[in-house]
Enzyme design. Sequence first.
Site, PDB file in Angstrom:
ATOM      1  N   SER A 177      86.525  21.220  36.518  1.00  0.00           N
ATOM      2  CA  SER A 177      86.905  21.410  37.917  1.00  0.00           C
ATOM      3  C   SER A 177      85.681  21.239  38.794  1.00  0.00           C
ATOM      4  O   SER A 177      84.544  21.472  38.362  1.00  0.00           O
ATOM      5  CB  SER A 177      87.490  22.811  38.130  1.00  0.00           C
ATOM      6  OG  SER A 177      87.595  23.129  39.504  1.00  0.00           O
ATOM      7  N   TYR A 190      87.510  32.010  36.891  1.00  0.00           N
ATOM      8  CA  TYR A 190      87.993  30.640  36.684  1.00  0.00           C
ATOM      9  C   TYR A 190      86.834  29.647  36.740  1.00  0.00           C
ATOM     10  O   TYR A 190      86.677  28.789  35.863  1.00  0.00           O
ATOM     11  CB  TYR A 190      89.042  30.310  37.741  1.00  0.00           C
ATOM     12  CG  TYR A 190      89.496  28.877  37.776  1.00  0.00           C
ATOM     13  CD1 TYR A 190      90.500  28.419  36.937  1.00  0.00           C
ATOM     14  CD2 TYR A 190      88.935  27.952  38.671  1.00  0.00           C
ATOM     15  CE1 TYR A 190      90.944  27.097  36.981  1.00  0.00           C
ATOM     16  CE2 TYR A 190      89.353  26.643  38.724  1.00  0.00           C
ATOM     17  CZ  TYR A 190      90.359  26.219  37.875  1.00  0.00           C
ATOM     18  OH  TYR A 190      90.781  24.907  37.915  1.00  0.00           O
TER      19      TYR A 190
END
Length: 285
Positions: A177, A190
């Site tokens: 990400s 995350y």
Amino acid sequence: MSETTTLPRQHQTKQPGTQAAMHPEPASAPQAAPNRKKLAHKVALITGGDSGIGRAVALAYANEGAKIVIVYLDEHADAQETQQLIGEYGGECHLIAGDVGSEAFCRDAVAETIATFGRLDILVNNAARQEPCPRIEEITETQLEKTFRTNIFSMFFMVKAAMPYLVAGARIINTASVTAYKGSPQLLDYSATKGAIVAFTRSLAQQLIKNQIHVNAVAPGPIWTPLIPATFTEEQVQHFGANVPMQRPGQPNEVAPSYLFLATDGASYMSGQVLHPNGGEVVNS
């Protein structure tokens, strides 16, 4: 040329040089044969393949001739719709429901893939979860462990289970990400898993290069997937993706070509790398 080939001694006296005088000459023709699907006869296992980026990758692979195994948690309707769409492409798709945070389940999923299609060529580790939390003090032990189990433990588990079946030329593609590079104050745990995925990708690539197994990753920016309305408030969703240079969220089918490229012969000289379909944000890759 193999990965250990050395070139004959040679020199040209004028730049930029001529290709005709080189021996052997550089390979310039397309690697794929004309009119052949790029992933014909390949089998791909995609975690989180029921929707979002995973679905788009599954459809892209099926369109190029791959047989697809989709691993998902419990979104049965989404998974069945993806299976139906793959069928409309003339492809085959097998569904497996379960929790990738369990090593036993990952072993069973790979075993079921082999039992169903007889081989495994492409492993896409894409399943993930995220839960916003503005203060580190509010991140519980339960949340922390669940996020790491789903996002990064699962990649260790899936690769370990797949290794007996992956042969030279196989591909492992991990979903990282943009938060691995920019961070996110709302998604601390995350983002930490996504940073771990980048390091995992680079390290595993070095470990498996001797097996001629290619390991790469994709680090998407803000992409419009079911995870977004399931994570953020209505107001946050309304402005999702507006902060990138392109001023909009990306679509899953704008990300899938990166996964397709990494799965094909076109990426035969790439391992340990990360592609960045992120709406124009410049990050240190």
